[in-house]
Design an enzyme around this catalytic site. Structure first.
Site, PDB file in Angstrom:
ATOM      1  N   SER A 118     -33.287  61.873  55.817  1.00 60.54           N
ATOM      2  CA  SER A 118     -33.527  62.691  57.022  1.00 60.54           C
ATOM      3  C   SER A 118     -34.959  63.225  57.072  1.00 60.54           C
ATOM      4  O   SER A 118     -35.534  63.614  56.064  1.00 60.54           O
ATOM      5  CB  SER A 118     -32.540  63.857  57.057  1.00 60.54           C
ATOM      6  OG  SER A 118     -32.597  64.609  55.853  1.00 60.54           O
TER       7      SER A 118
ATOM      8  N   TYR B 181     -28.940  54.248  56.788  1.00 62.34           N
ATOM      9  CA  TYR B 181     -29.807  53.180  56.289  1.00 62.34           C
ATOM     10  C   TYR B 181     -29.101  51.833  56.390  1.00 62.34           C
ATOM     11  O   TYR B 181     -27.984  51.675  55.908  1.00 62.34           O
ATOM     12  CB  TYR B 181     -30.212  53.474  54.843  1.00 62.34           C
ATOM     13  CG  TYR B 181     -31.420  54.369  54.717  1.00 62.34           C
ATOM     14  CD1 TYR B 181     -31.824  55.184  55.769  1.00 62.34           C
ATOM     15  CD2 TYR B 181     -32.175  54.399  53.543  1.00 62.34           C
ATOM     16  CE1 TYR B 181     -32.933  55.998  55.652  1.00 62.34           C
ATOM     17  CE2 TYR B 181     -33.292  55.213  53.416  1.00 62.34           C
ATOM     18  CZ  TYR B 181     -33.671  56.007  54.475  1.00 62.34           C
ATOM     19  OH  TYR B 181     -34.774  56.814  54.357  1.00 62.34           O
TER      20      TYR B 181
ATOM     21  N   LYS C 270     -43.527  63.591  47.407  1.00 63.52           N
ATOM     22  CA  LYS C 270     -43.749  63.711  48.855  1.00 63.52           C
ATOM     23  C   LYS C 270     -42.618  64.504  49.488  1.00 63.52           C
ATOM     24  O   LYS C 270     -41.453  64.354  49.107  1.00 63.52           O
ATOM     25  CB  LYS C 270     -43.841  62.321  49.499  1.00 63.52           C
ATOM     26  CG  LYS C 270     -44.305  62.364  50.970  1.00 63.52           C
ATOM     27  CD  LYS C 270     -44.656  60.975  51.473  1.00 63.52           C
ATOM     28  CE  LYS C 270     -43.436  60.215  51.942  1.00 63.52           C
ATOM     29  NZ  LYS C 270     -43.774  58.837  52.351  1.00 63.52           N
TER      30      LYS C 270
ATOM     31  N   LYS D 262     -40.990  66.025  53.324  1.00 66.27           N
ATOM     32  CA  LYS D 262     -40.954  65.889  54.785  1.00 66.27           C
ATOM     33  C   LYS D 262     -41.245  67.243  55.443  1.00 66.27           C
ATOM     34  O   LYS D 262     -40.742  68.279  54.997  1.00 66.27           O
ATOM     35  CB  LYS D 262     -39.583  65.385  55.237  1.00 66.27           C
ATOM     36  CG  LYS D 262     -39.218  64.018  54.670  1.00 66.27           C
ATOM     37  CD  LYS D 262     -40.069  62.911  55.277  1.00 66.27           C
ATOM     38  CE  LYS D 262     -39.619  61.543  54.792  1.00 66.27           C
ATOM     39  NZ  LYS D 262     -40.326  60.454  55.464  1.00 66.27           N
TER      40      LYS D 262
ATOM     41  N   ASP E 108     -45.263  64.538  54.999  1.00 73.47           N
ATOM     42  CA  ASP E 108     -44.986  63.466  55.960  1.00 73.47           C
ATOM     43  C   ASP E 108     -44.291  64.053  57.186  1.00 73.47           C
ATOM     44  O   ASP E 108     -43.212  64.638  57.077  1.00 73.47           O
ATOM     45  CB  ASP E 108     -44.072  62.443  55.264  1.00 73.47           C
ATOM     46  CG  ASP E 108     -43.737  61.241  56.136  1.00 73.47           C
ATOM     47  OD1 ASP E 108     -44.180  61.195  57.304  1.00 73.47           O
ATOM     48  OD2 ASP E 108     -43.027  60.343  55.648  1.00 73.47           O
TER      49      ASP E 108
ATOM     50  N   GLU F  35     -48.920  62.309  56.364  1.00 72.69           N
ATOM     51  CA  GLU F  35     -48.469  60.982  56.774  1.00 72.69           C
ATOM     52  C   GLU F  35     -47.887  61.031  58.186  1.00 72.69           C
ATOM     53  O   GLU F  35     -47.172  61.969  58.535  1.00 72.69           O
ATOM     54  CB  GLU F  35     -47.413  60.512  55.776  1.00 72.69           C
ATOM     55  CG  GLU F  35     -46.910  59.110  55.987  1.00 72.69           C
ATOM     56  CD  GLU F  35     -45.999  58.680  54.850  1.00 72.69           C
ATOM     57  OE1 GLU F  35     -45.095  57.865  55.105  1.00 72.69           O
ATOM     58  OE2 GLU F  35     -46.176  59.147  53.705  1.00 72.69           O
TER      59      GLU F  35
ATOM     60  N   GLU G 102     -46.317  52.734  58.378  1.00 73.20           N
ATOM     61  CA  GLU G 102     -44.951  52.213  58.255  1.00 73.20           C
ATOM     62  C   GLU G 102     -44.377  51.806  59.610  1.00 73.20           C
ATOM     63  O   GLU G 102     -43.480  50.958  59.675  1.00 73.20           O
ATOM     64  CB  GLU G 102     -44.028  53.219  57.565  1.00 73.20           C
ATOM     65  CG  GLU G 102     -43.657  54.437  58.393  1.00 73.20           C
ATOM     66  CD  GLU G 102     -42.733  55.393  57.651  1.00 73.20           C
ATOM     67  OE1 GLU G 102     -41.536  55.362  57.916  1.00 73.20           O
ATOM     68  OE2 GLU G 102     -43.231  56.171  56.812  1.00 73.20           O
TER      69      GLU G 102
ATOM     70  N   ASP H 174     -45.560  48.162  55.597  1.00 74.00           N
ATOM     71  CA  ASP H 174     -44.114  48.148  55.428  1.00 74.00           C
ATOM     72  C   ASP H 174     -43.698  46.684  55.365  1.00 74.00           C
ATOM     73  O   ASP H 174     -44.214  45.857  56.123  1.00 74.00           O
ATOM     74  CB  ASP H 174     -43.442  48.847  56.618  1.00 74.00           C
ATOM     75  CG  ASP H 174     -41.926  48.802  56.552  1.00 74.00           C
ATOM     76  OD1 ASP H 174     -41.329  49.803  56.124  1.00 74.00           O
ATOM     77  OD2 ASP H 174     -41.353  47.764  56.925  1.00 74.00           O
TER      78      ASP H 174
ATOM     79  N   HIS I 182     -45.294  51.820  52.151  1.00 74.25           N
ATOM     80  CA  HIS I 182     -44.092  52.579  52.494  1.00 74.25           C
ATOM     81  C   HIS I 182     -42.893  51.842  51.913  1.00 74.25           C
ATOM     82  O   HIS I 182     -42.830  50.620  51.931  1.00 74.25           O
ATOM     83  CB  HIS I 182     -43.964  52.651  54.019  1.00 74.25           C
ATOM     84  CG  HIS I 182     -42.603  53.058  54.499  1.00 74.25           C
ATOM     85  ND1 HIS I 182     -41.745  52.163  55.127  1.00 74.25           N
ATOM     86  CD2 HIS I 182     -41.947  54.235  54.435  1.00 74.25           C
ATOM     87  CE1 HIS I 182     -40.621  52.797  55.434  1.00 74.25           C
ATOM     88  NE2 HIS I 182     -40.717  54.042  55.032  1.00 74.25           N
ATOM     89  N   ALA I 183     -41.943  52.594  51.389  1.00 72.59           N
ATOM     90  CA  ALA I 183     -40.705  51.974  50.883  1.00 72.59           C
ATOM     91  C   ALA I 183     -39.571  52.970  51.046  1.00 72.59           C
ATOM     92  O   ALA I 183     -39.729  54.007  51.676  1.00 72.59           O
ATOM     93  CB  ALA I 183     -40.868  51.550  49.429  1.00 72.59           C
TER      94      ALA I 183
END
Length: 450
Positions: free
Chosen positions: A29, A38, A222, A224, A252, A278, A307, A330, A357-358
């Site tokens: 999220s 996903y 990282k 969010k 991000d 990001e 991404e 990506d 990005h992963a």
């Protein structure tokens, strides 16, 4: 036609809609994607000799069926081909997918058609690795520079990097290659974690996960941000209190801000010393990113994005406009490995670090190969570079990525690490998989068939 050629004929292209119910736990999220499930469009290319290549495109739940349909619409371009003929002129074949004279109208080279292209192309690379009995990173590293260039469509990017310049970059990358392969096999490639930073997680879960990954040797984290400034300040405070200031933090925003809003918001978060912000604004706004990058430079905050960057042309503009300092390819957003290689070459020429990005279904499995090739055969360094790692859905793959001491270990199995376990497919194919049938029965999700 020789028997071997007949054996290498593509006799089937299959595609499945595979989804995982990650929204139930708020896994994945962020400020823009509040309830992701996903998922992936999972492609299997079968040869007459029984060998199969598997590829996928990561999706977020609803809409996966649209990508699946696009793959079906394109599959006629692959079916019946001798697969080695594709590899002999891979750039031309790639262009046949992206420039199919009628389907390109609903792209071109972006969105659903490009996601479908990536899934097909990724399956073909997996198949190539299996034919040569090599992991894809090694297949890429072993290709002669001239052969590697033959898989790339340079249309629209020659005003950034020419074929001749790309050849020179690849030739330079040959020096010391064997030594770097030894380093890679021994130590792996550095990664960071986003697992402790999902926006929907409560503080206690963030605290617990941050400590867990700290104990596992991670030094780069990282988080969010972007929904509520005070919450972001608290979350950054919380993470910094656990990881300290001698480790690296990135933030991000997943595209939620206006340009000026991004600048103002990040000034409030600057005290937490983030390495980068990001996706601060629309993924298509090159000049907006450039403005943000310029405004945040005095605060020591870089801009990272890519991404959601839809093709090599947009990446070219980001690089030319100095709108990003960290380029985030990506593995499925643009048209598979062939197009991604062109972005690596442009970034190398422009002196910009690539940090993939992963995290979505299969993305970690794929991008490890790309970054390892870059380390071995192009940039020649992992300095200041790091690959995202998110610890979910790996158990569904036959050859999942392996992390040791916050490093991706180099895959040794043939292919692109994209083959899913049959039992996982049986459970999570949507909407008829056994797990989905069970969740519909429990009322956890609406059954789309009713």
């Amino acid at each position: 036609m020789a028997t071997t050629e007949l054996n290498l004929k593509v006799v089937a292209v299959e595609v499945k809609d595979v989804r995982f119910p990650t929204s139930l736990q708020a896994d994945g999220s962020d400020a823009m994607h509040t309830d992701p499930d996903y998922s992936c469009a999972y492609v299997t290319v079968k040869l007459a000799n029984g060998l199969e290549g598997n590829g996928l495109t990561f999706t977020n739940g609803r809409g996966t069926e649209v990508v699946v349909q696009a793959v079906k619409s394109m599959s006629y371009l692959v079916l019946g081909q001798i697969v080695t003929d594709i590899y002999k002129d891979f750039a031309t074949f790639w262009r046949s997918l992206t420039s199919e004279s009628q389907m390109r109208w609903i792209g071109p080279e972006k969105g659903v058609t490009h996601l479908a292209t990536a899934a097909i192309i990724n399956a073909l690379w997996d198949l190539w690795g299996k034919l040569l009995k090599k992991p894809v990173w090694r297949l890429l590293a072993d290709l002669e520079p001239e052969v590697l260039l033959s898989v790339i469509d340079f249309r629209y990017v020659t005003n950034c990097v020419t074929k001749a310049e790309a050849l020179e970059l690849l030739r330079q990358g040959q020096k010391g290659k064997e030594d770097r392969i030894k380093v890679l096999l021994e130590k792996g490639y550095p990664c960071y974690t986003t697992q402790a930073g999902w926006l929907g997680y409560p503080d206690e879960k963030i605290r617990e996960l941050a400590q867990k990954y700290l104990d596992q040797g991670y030094t780069v984290f990282k988080v969010k941000v972007g929904k509520n400034l005070q919450d972001d300040i608290k979350r950054c405070e919380l993470l910094r209190s656990i990881i300290g200031y001698d480790r690296t933090l990135m933030v991000d925003a997943n595209q939620v801000w206006e340009v000026q809003e991004a600048i103002d918001w990040m000034k409030h978060l600057a005290k937490f010393k983030p390495l980068w912000i990001e996706e601060p604004t629309s993924p298509d706004d090159v000049l907006g990113h450039a403005e943000i990058a310029k405004a945040l430079k005095p605060y020591g905050i870089a801009v990272a994005t890519g991404e959601m960057c839809c093709n090599r042309v947009l990446f070219k503009q980001f690089l030319q406009a100095q709108a990003l300092e960290y380029c985030q390819i990506d593995s499925a957003r643009i048209g598979g490995i062939n197009e991604i290689l062109s972005v690596y070459l442009m970034a190398k020429k422009m002196g910009v670090k690539v940090c993939p990005h992963a995290g979505g279904v299969g993305l970690c499995e794929m991008v490890q190969h790309l970054q390892m090739w870059d380390f071995v055969a192009l940039s020649g360094t992992s300095e200041g570079r790091v690959v995202e790692f998110v610890d979910q859905q790996h158990e569904h793959f036959v050859d999942p990525c392996v992390i040791k001491n916050a490093h991706y270990m180099a895959p040794t199995s043939s292919g692109y690490s994209t083959t899913m376990k049959p039992e996982s497919l049986a459970a999570y194919v949507y909407p008829n998989g056994t797990e989905w049938e069970s969740m519909f029965a429990k009322g956890l999700f609406h059954d789309p068939r009713k």
